[in-house]
Design an enzyme around this catalytic site. Sequence first.
Site, PDB file in Angstrom:
ATOM      1  N   GLU A  73       0.876  -1.057  -0.056  1.00 42.58           N
ATOM      2  CA  GLU A  73       0.063   0.117  -0.070  1.00 42.58           C
ATOM      3  C   GLU A  73       0.930   1.157  -0.021  1.00 42.58           C
ATOM      4  O   GLU A  73       1.992   1.237   0.629  1.00 42.58           O
ATOM      5  CB  GLU A  73      -0.710  -0.355   1.267  1.00 42.58           C
ATOM      6  CG  GLU A  73      -1.591   1.343   1.512  1.00 42.58           C
ATOM      7  CD  GLU A  73      -2.422   1.115   2.877  1.00 42.58           C
ATOM      8  OE1 GLU A  73      -3.042   1.803   3.118  1.00 42.58           O
ATOM      9  OE2 GLU A  73      -2.112   0.128   3.634  1.00 42.58           O
TER      10      GLU A  73
ATOM     11  N   ILE B  35       1.292   4.914   1.182  1.00 38.79           N
ATOM     12  CA  ILE B  35       0.944   5.573   2.200  1.00 38.79           C
ATOM     13  C   ILE B  35       1.298   7.163   1.713  1.00 38.79           C
ATOM     14  O   ILE B  35       2.365   7.725   1.912  1.00 38.79           O
ATOM     15  CB  ILE B  35       1.557   5.396   3.520  1.00 38.79           C
ATOM     16  CG1 ILE B  35       1.677   4.148   3.954  1.00 38.79           C
ATOM     17  CG2 ILE B  35       1.163   6.467   4.887  1.00 38.79           C
ATOM     18  CD1 ILE B  35       0.484   3.433   4.357  1.00 38.79           C
TER      19      ILE B  35
ATOM     20  N   ASP C 138      13.054  -2.479  14.879  1.00 39.67           N
ATOM     21  CA  ASP C 138      14.202  -1.482  14.368  1.00 39.67           C
ATOM     22  C   ASP C 138      13.628  -0.204  14.152  1.00 39.67           C
ATOM     23  O   ASP C 138      13.800   0.461  13.231  1.00 39.67           O
ATOM     24  CB  ASP C 138      14.665  -2.081  12.778  1.00 39.67           C
ATOM     25  CG  ASP C 138      15.940  -1.122  12.436  1.00 39.67           C
ATOM     26  OD1 ASP C 138      16.713  -0.444  13.086  1.00 39.67           O
ATOM     27  OD2 ASP C 138      16.193  -1.342  11.266  1.00 39.67           O
TER      28      ASP C 138
HETATM   29  P1  ADP Z   1      14.796   0.438   2.746  1.00 36.58           P
HETATM   30  O1  ADP Z   1      14.167  -0.898   2.647  1.00 36.58           O
HETATM   31  O2  ADP Z   1      15.438   0.817   1.255  1.00 36.58           O
HETATM   32  O3  ADP Z   1      15.404   1.177   3.936  1.00 36.58           O
HETATM   33  P2  ADP Z   1      12.281   2.109   3.519  1.00 36.58           P
HETATM   34  O4  ADP Z   1      11.424   1.086   3.768  1.00 36.58           O
HETATM   35  O5  ADP Z   1      13.194   2.624   4.427  1.00 36.58           O
HETATM   36  O6  ADP Z   1      13.322   1.412   2.423  1.00 36.58           O
HETATM   37  O7  ADP Z   1      11.623   2.970   2.428  1.00 36.58           O
HETATM   38  C1  ADP Z   1      12.260   4.175   2.068  1.00 36.58           C
HETATM   39  C2  ADP Z   1      11.556   5.357   2.022  1.00 36.58           C
HETATM   40  O8  ADP Z   1      10.400   5.370   1.503  1.00 36.58           O
HETATM   41  C3  ADP Z   1      11.059   5.697   3.605  1.00 36.58           C
HETATM   42  O9  ADP Z   1      11.874   6.408   4.361  1.00 36.58           O
HETATM   43  C4  ADP Z   1       9.842   6.447   3.249  1.00 36.58           C
HETATM   44  O10 ADP Z   1       9.855   7.901   3.069  1.00 36.58           O
HETATM   45  C5  ADP Z   1       9.238   5.989   1.933  1.00 36.58           C
HETATM   46  N1  ADP Z   1       8.220   4.853   2.211  1.00 36.58           N
HETATM   47  C6  ADP Z   1       8.438   3.415   2.999  1.00 36.58           C
HETATM   48  N2  ADP Z   1       7.434   2.712   2.807  1.00 36.58           N
HETATM   49  C7  ADP Z   1       6.224   3.797   2.108  1.00 36.58           C
HETATM   50  C8  ADP Z   1       5.170   3.503   1.919  1.00 36.58           C
HETATM   51  N3  ADP Z   1       4.376   2.339   2.145  1.00 36.58           N
HETATM   52  N4  ADP Z   1       4.111   4.499   1.410  1.00 36.58           N
HETATM   53  C9  ADP Z   1       4.834   5.772   1.046  1.00 36.58           C
HETATM   54  N5  ADP Z   1       6.091   5.896   1.348  1.00 36.58           N
HETATM   55  C10 ADP Z   1       6.849   4.885   1.872  1.00 36.58           C
END
Ligand code: ADP
Length: 298
Positions: A99, A101, A205
Amino acid sequence: MDSKLASQVERLIEEKTGQPAQIRDGSRSGGGCINDAQRIVLEDGRDFFLKSNPRPLPGMFPREAEALEKMAEVNAIRVPHPVGTGGEDRGETPFILMEYIPTGSAKSGFHESFGRQFAQFHIQSKSDRFGFDHDNYLGSTPQPNGWEDDWVEFWRKHRLGFQLDLARRNGLSDPTMDRLGEKLMDRLPELIAEPAEPSCLLHGDLWGGNYLSDDKGEPVLIDPAAYYGRREADLAMTMLFGGFNSTFYSAYEEVWPLEDGSRDRLEIYKLHHLLNHLNLFGGGYYSGCVSILRRYAG
Ligand code: ADP
Protein backbone atom coordinates in the site's frame (compact mmCIF):
# COMPACT_ATOMS: atom_id res chain seq x y z
CA MET A 1 11.74 1.09 -13.93
CA ASP A 2 12.55 -1.46 -16.64
CA SER A 3 9.68 -2.95 -18.60
CA LYS A 4 10.28 -6.49 -17.29
CA LEU A 5 9.87 -5.31 -13.69
CA ALA A 6 6.80 -3.27 -14.68
CA SER A 7 5.09 -6.29 -16.21
CA GLN A 8 5.91 -8.50 -13.22
CA VAL A 9 4.36 -5.87 -10.95
CA GLU A 10 1.28 -5.56 -13.17
CA ARG A 11 0.88 -9.35 -13.14
CA LEU A 12 1.05 -9.43 -9.35
CA ILE A 13 -1.55 -6.66 -8.98
CA GLU A 14 -3.89 -8.45 -11.39
CA GLU A 15 -3.45 -11.70 -9.49
CA LYS A 16 -4.01 -10.15 -6.06
CA THR A 17 -6.80 -7.69 -6.84
CA GLY A 18 -8.56 -9.44 -9.73
CA GLN A 19 -8.51 -6.22 -11.77
CA PRO A 20 -6.44 -5.43 -14.87
CA ALA A 21 -3.38 -3.36 -14.09
CA GLN A 22 -1.32 -1.09 -16.29
CA ILE A 23 1.31 1.17 -14.80
CA ARG A 24 0.86 4.78 -15.92
CA ASP A 25 3.59 6.59 -14.22
CA GLY A 26 6.53 5.79 -12.01
CA SER A 27 7.64 8.72 -9.93
CA ARG A 28 10.72 7.97 -7.90
CA SER A 29 10.34 8.81 -4.21
CA GLY A 30 13.41 9.43 -2.05
CA GLY A 31 15.25 6.11 -2.12
CA GLY A 32 15.55 4.04 1.03
CA CYS A 33 18.73 3.05 2.79
CA ILE A 34 18.98 -0.19 0.86
CA ASN A 35 16.52 -0.46 -2.01
CA ASP A 36 15.06 1.46 -4.94
CA ALA A 37 11.79 2.85 -3.69
CA GLN A 38 9.00 4.44 -5.73
CA ARG A 39 5.30 5.19 -5.90
CA ILE A 40 3.63 3.69 -8.93
CA VAL A 41 0.32 4.82 -10.37
CA LEU A 42 -1.95 2.69 -12.57
CA GLU A 43 -4.02 3.89 -15.53
CA ASP A 44 -7.15 3.51 -13.37
CA GLY A 45 -5.68 5.79 -10.69
CA ARG A 46 -4.81 3.18 -8.05
CA ASP A 47 -1.40 3.67 -6.53
CA PHE A 48 1.10 1.40 -4.75
CA PHE A 49 4.55 1.56 -3.21
CA LEU A 50 7.28 -0.52 -4.82
CA LYS A 51 10.70 -1.42 -3.47
CA SER A 52 13.03 -3.34 -5.73
CA ASN A 53 16.63 -4.43 -5.74
CA PRO A 54 18.42 -6.42 -8.45
CA ARG A 55 20.53 -8.14 -5.78
CA PRO A 56 18.63 -8.16 -2.50
CA LEU A 57 19.66 -10.22 0.50
CA PRO A 58 18.06 -13.66 0.11
CA GLY A 59 14.41 -13.62 1.12
CA MET A 60 14.54 -10.00 2.23
CA PHE A 61 11.28 -8.91 0.55
CA PRO A 62 9.19 -11.99 1.47
CA ARG A 63 10.39 -11.54 5.07
CA GLU A 64 9.37 -7.88 5.02
CA ALA A 65 5.93 -8.78 3.63
CA GLU A 66 5.48 -11.43 6.31
CA ALA A 67 6.37 -8.95 9.07
CA LEU A 68 4.08 -6.20 7.72
CA GLU A 69 1.24 -8.72 7.49
CA LYS A 70 1.66 -9.77 11.13
CA MET A 71 1.91 -6.17 12.29
CA ALA A 72 -1.19 -5.15 10.35
CA GLU A 73 -3.12 -8.03 11.95
CA VAL A 74 -2.52 -6.52 15.41
CA ASN A 75 -4.61 -3.59 14.24
CA ALA A 76 -3.22 -1.09 16.77
CA ILE A 77 -1.06 1.17 14.62
CA ARG A 78 -1.12 1.75 10.88
CA VAL A 79 1.24 -0.33 8.74
CA PRO A 80 1.27 -0.42 4.90
CA HIS A 81 -0.58 -3.54 3.78
CA PRO A 82 1.70 -5.73 1.69
CA VAL A 83 0.27 -6.74 -1.69
CA GLY A 84 2.96 -9.32 -2.43
CA THR A 85 6.50 -9.99 -3.56
CA GLY A 86 8.04 -11.36 -6.73
CA GLY A 87 11.09 -11.85 -8.87
CA GLU A 88 13.23 -13.84 -6.50
CA ASP A 89 12.48 -17.35 -7.75
CA ARG A 90 12.52 -16.47 -11.42
CA GLY A 91 15.89 -14.75 -11.59
CA GLU A 92 14.16 -11.43 -12.36
CA THR A 93 14.41 -8.23 -10.31
CA PRO A 94 13.11 -9.02 -6.81
CA PHE A 95 10.55 -6.59 -5.39
CA ILE A 96 7.93 -5.97 -2.72
CA LEU A 97 4.70 -4.17 -3.49
CA MET A 98 2.62 -2.60 -0.76
CA GLU A 99 0.00 0.00 0.00
CA TYR A 100 1.23 3.52 -0.78
CA ILE A 101 0.97 5.80 2.24
CA PRO A 102 0.39 9.46 1.31
CA THR A 103 2.27 11.48 3.90
CA GLY A 104 1.37 14.75 5.61
CA SER A 105 2.49 16.83 8.54
CA ALA A 106 2.27 15.24 11.94
CA LYS A 107 -0.94 16.41 13.64
CA SER A 108 -0.69 18.15 16.99
CA GLY A 109 -0.52 15.41 19.57
CA PHE A 110 1.22 13.09 17.08
CA HIS A 111 3.75 11.75 19.60
CA GLU A 112 1.10 11.22 22.24
CA SER A 113 -1.04 9.28 19.82
CA PHE A 114 2.04 7.37 18.58
CA GLY A 115 3.11 6.42 22.13
CA ARG A 116 -0.39 5.22 22.98
CA GLN A 117 -0.78 3.23 19.77
CA PHE A 118 2.67 1.70 20.14
CA ALA A 119 1.81 0.49 23.66
CA GLN A 120 -1.47 -0.94 22.30
CA PHE A 121 0.50 -2.65 19.54
CA HIS A 122 2.57 -4.39 22.21
CA ILE A 123 -0.38 -5.21 24.48
CA GLN A 124 -2.56 -6.58 21.70
CA SER A 125 0.15 -8.89 20.38
CA LYS A 126 1.16 -10.59 23.65
CA SER A 127 2.42 -14.12 23.24
CA ASP A 128 4.40 -16.68 25.19
CA ARG A 129 7.41 -17.51 23.02
CA PHE A 130 10.37 -15.55 21.73
CA GLY A 131 11.37 -15.61 18.06
CA PHE A 132 9.59 -15.52 14.71
CA ASP A 133 8.52 -17.87 11.94
CA HIS A 134 11.62 -17.11 9.84
CA ASP A 135 14.98 -15.49 10.27
CA ASN A 136 14.99 -11.99 8.80
CA TYR A 137 17.28 -8.94 8.69
CA LEU A 138 18.20 -6.05 10.96
CA GLY A 139 19.20 -3.46 8.36
CA SER A 140 21.30 -5.75 6.20
CA THR A 141 22.54 -7.95 9.05
CA PRO A 142 20.94 -11.42 9.17
CA GLN A 143 18.69 -11.67 12.25
CA PRO A 144 18.25 -15.20 13.64
CA ASN A 145 14.81 -15.79 15.16
CA GLY A 146 14.75 -19.46 16.24
CA TRP A 147 11.93 -19.90 18.74
CA GLU A 148 12.84 -20.07 22.45
CA ASP A 149 10.68 -20.31 25.57
CA ASP A 150 13.20 -18.39 27.61
CA TRP A 151 13.97 -14.72 27.00
CA VAL A 152 17.50 -14.78 28.48
CA GLU A 153 18.38 -17.75 26.30
CA PHE A 154 16.90 -16.06 23.24
CA TRP A 155 18.78 -12.86 23.94
CA ARG A 156 22.03 -14.69 24.66
CA LYS A 157 21.95 -16.88 21.55
CA HIS A 158 20.17 -14.85 18.92
CA ARG A 159 20.85 -11.25 19.82
CA LEU A 160 23.87 -10.31 21.97
CA GLY A 161 25.84 -13.51 21.41
CA PHE A 162 25.17 -13.37 17.69
CA GLN A 163 26.29 -9.74 17.33
CA LEU A 164 29.37 -10.26 19.54
CA ASP A 165 30.42 -13.27 17.43
CA LEU A 166 29.84 -11.29 14.27
CA ALA A 167 32.02 -8.42 15.55
CA ARG A 168 34.77 -10.94 16.30
CA ARG A 169 34.50 -12.52 12.88
CA ASN A 170 34.41 -9.10 11.21
CA GLY A 171 37.61 -8.13 13.05
CA LEU A 172 35.75 -5.26 14.74
CA SER A 173 36.12 -6.41 18.33
CA ASP A 174 39.32 -6.66 20.36
CA PRO A 175 40.33 -8.73 23.42
CA THR A 176 38.77 -6.14 25.76
CA MET A 177 35.42 -6.28 24.01
CA ASP A 178 35.55 -10.09 23.77
CA ARG A 179 36.32 -10.46 27.49
CA LEU A 180 33.64 -7.98 28.59
CA GLY A 181 31.18 -9.60 26.19
CA GLU A 182 31.76 -13.04 27.78
CA LYS A 183 31.25 -11.59 31.25
CA LEU A 184 28.09 -9.79 30.26
CA MET A 185 26.65 -12.97 28.78
CA ASP A 186 27.22 -14.70 32.15
CA ARG A 187 25.42 -11.89 33.95
CA LEU A 188 22.42 -11.79 31.62
CA PRO A 189 20.06 -13.68 33.96
CA GLU A 190 20.59 -11.04 36.70
CA LEU A 191 20.24 -8.24 34.19
CA ILE A 192 17.24 -9.07 32.01
CA ALA A 193 15.36 -12.14 33.33
CA GLU A 194 13.01 -10.04 35.47
CA PRO A 195 10.31 -8.81 35.18
CA ALA A 196 8.86 -11.96 33.63
CA GLU A 197 6.84 -10.09 31.03
CA PRO A 198 5.29 -11.96 28.12
CA SER A 199 6.64 -11.58 24.63
CA CYS A 200 4.85 -9.35 22.15
CA LEU A 201 5.33 -8.46 18.51
CA LEU A 202 8.20 -5.99 18.12
CA HIS A 203 8.90 -3.70 15.18
CA GLY A 204 12.52 -4.57 15.88
CA ASP A 205 14.23 -1.55 14.26
CA LEU A 206 12.18 1.49 15.23
CA TRP A 207 14.35 4.55 14.76
CA GLY A 208 13.21 7.99 13.52
CA GLY A 209 13.51 6.96 9.84
CA ASN A 210 11.19 3.98 10.22
CA TYR A 211 7.92 5.73 10.84
CA LEU A 212 5.87 8.10 8.70
CA SER A 213 3.09 10.57 9.37
CA ASP A 214 0.18 9.77 7.04
CA ASP A 215 -2.10 12.36 5.40
CA LYS A 216 -4.23 12.49 8.56
CA GLY A 217 -1.10 13.16 10.64
CA GLU A 218 -1.22 9.69 12.22
CA PRO A 219 1.84 7.46 12.72
CA VAL A 220 2.66 4.58 10.37
CA LEU A 221 5.33 1.95 11.01
CA ILE A 222 7.55 0.89 8.08
CA ASP A 223 10.62 -1.26 7.40
CA PRO A 224 10.45 -3.70 10.34
CA ALA A 225 12.85 -6.34 11.62
CA ALA A 226 9.98 -8.01 13.46
CA TYR A 227 10.04 -10.79 16.07
CA TYR A 228 8.33 -11.69 19.32
CA GLY A 229 10.36 -10.35 22.23
CA ARG A 230 10.10 -8.18 25.31
CA ARG A 231 8.81 -4.68 24.57
CA GLU A 232 11.72 -2.88 26.28
CA ALA A 233 13.93 -4.10 23.41
CA ASP A 234 11.71 -2.11 21.00
CA LEU A 235 11.72 1.00 23.19
CA ALA A 236 15.52 0.88 23.54
CA MET A 237 15.96 1.35 19.79
CA THR A 238 13.66 4.41 19.79
CA MET A 239 15.99 6.00 22.37
CA LEU A 240 19.25 5.63 20.45
CA PHE A 241 19.12 8.00 17.50
CA GLY A 242 16.39 10.56 18.27
CA GLY A 243 13.00 11.07 16.59
CA PHE A 244 10.84 10.40 19.67
CA ASN A 245 10.05 12.98 22.32
CA SER A 246 9.16 12.66 26.00
CA THR A 247 5.42 12.80 25.21
CA PHE A 248 5.80 9.57 23.25
CA TYR A 249 7.18 7.76 26.31
CA SER A 250 4.73 9.22 28.83
CA ALA A 251 1.79 8.30 26.57
CA TYR A 252 3.23 4.79 26.15
CA GLU A 253 3.52 4.41 29.91
CA GLU A 254 0.00 5.66 30.55
CA VAL A 255 -1.19 2.64 28.61
CA TRP A 256 1.41 0.10 29.75
CA PRO A 257 3.86 1.38 32.41
CA LEU A 258 7.39 0.02 32.43
CA GLU A 259 8.41 -2.05 35.44
CA ASP A 260 11.05 -0.96 37.98
CA GLY A 261 14.64 -1.29 36.79
CA SER A 262 13.84 -0.62 33.14
CA ARG A 263 16.60 2.00 32.86
CA ASP A 264 19.37 -0.62 33.16
CA ARG A 265 17.64 -3.21 30.99
CA LEU A 266 17.15 -0.59 28.26
CA GLU A 267 20.93 -0.10 28.19
CA ILE A 268 21.46 -3.81 27.54
CA TYR A 269 18.92 -3.72 24.73
CA LYS A 270 20.58 -0.59 23.27
CA LEU A 271 23.89 -2.46 23.29
CA HIS A 272 22.46 -4.97 20.83
CA HIS A 273 21.66 -2.21 18.31
CA LEU A 274 25.00 -0.50 18.88
CA LEU A 275 26.76 -3.80 18.18
CA ASN A 276 24.71 -4.13 15.01
CA HIS A 277 25.81 -0.63 13.99
CA LEU A 278 29.40 -1.58 14.75
CA ASN A 279 28.97 -4.57 12.45
CA LEU A 280 27.28 -2.55 9.71
CA PHE A 281 29.15 0.73 9.82
CA GLY A 282 32.41 0.00 11.61
CA GLY A 283 34.62 1.25 14.40
CA GLY A 284 32.84 4.53 15.17
CA TYR A 285 30.45 2.51 17.33
CA TYR A 286 33.16 0.64 19.27
CA SER A 287 33.43 3.03 22.22
CA GLY A 288 29.64 3.21 22.71
CA CYS A 289 29.53 -0.59 22.88
CA VAL A 290 32.46 -0.90 25.27
CA SER A 291 31.13 1.78 27.57
CA ILE A 292 27.88 -0.18 28.13
CA LEU A 293 29.83 -3.43 28.41
CA ARG A 294 32.10 -1.94 31.11
CA ARG A 295 29.13 -0.64 33.08
CA TYR A 296 27.26 -3.96 33.18
CA ALA A 297 29.83 -6.72 32.76
CA GLY A 298 31.82 -5.98 35.92
P1 ADP B 1 14.72 0.57 2.64
O1 ADP B 1 14.19 -0.83 2.77
O2 ADP B 1 15.53 0.75 1.41
O3 ADP B 1 15.42 1.09 3.89
P2 ADP B 1 12.32 2.02 3.40
O4 ADP B 1 11.33 0.96 3.69
O5 ADP B 1 12.96 2.69 4.57
O6 ADP B 1 13.45 1.52 2.38
O7 ADP B 1 11.60 3.11 2.47
C1 ADP B 1 12.29 4.20 1.92
C2 ADP B 1 11.50 5.49 2.06
O8 ADP B 1 10.31 5.39 1.29
C3 ADP B 1 11.02 5.74 3.49
O9 ADP B 1 11.92 6.50 4.25
C4 ADP B 1 9.72 6.45 3.30
O10 ADP B 1 9.94 7.84 3.16
C5 ADP B 1 9.19 5.92 2.00
N1 ADP B 1 8.19 4.84 2.20
C6 ADP B 1 8.42 3.59 2.69
N2 ADP B 1 7.31 2.83 2.66
C7 ADP B 1 6.34 3.64 2.13
C8 ADP B 1 4.95 3.43 1.81
N3 ADP B 1 4.36 2.26 2.03
N4 ADP B 1 4.27 4.48 1.28
C9 ADP B 1 4.87 5.65 1.05
N5 ADP B 1 6.18 5.91 1.30
C10 ADP B 1 6.90 4.91 1.84
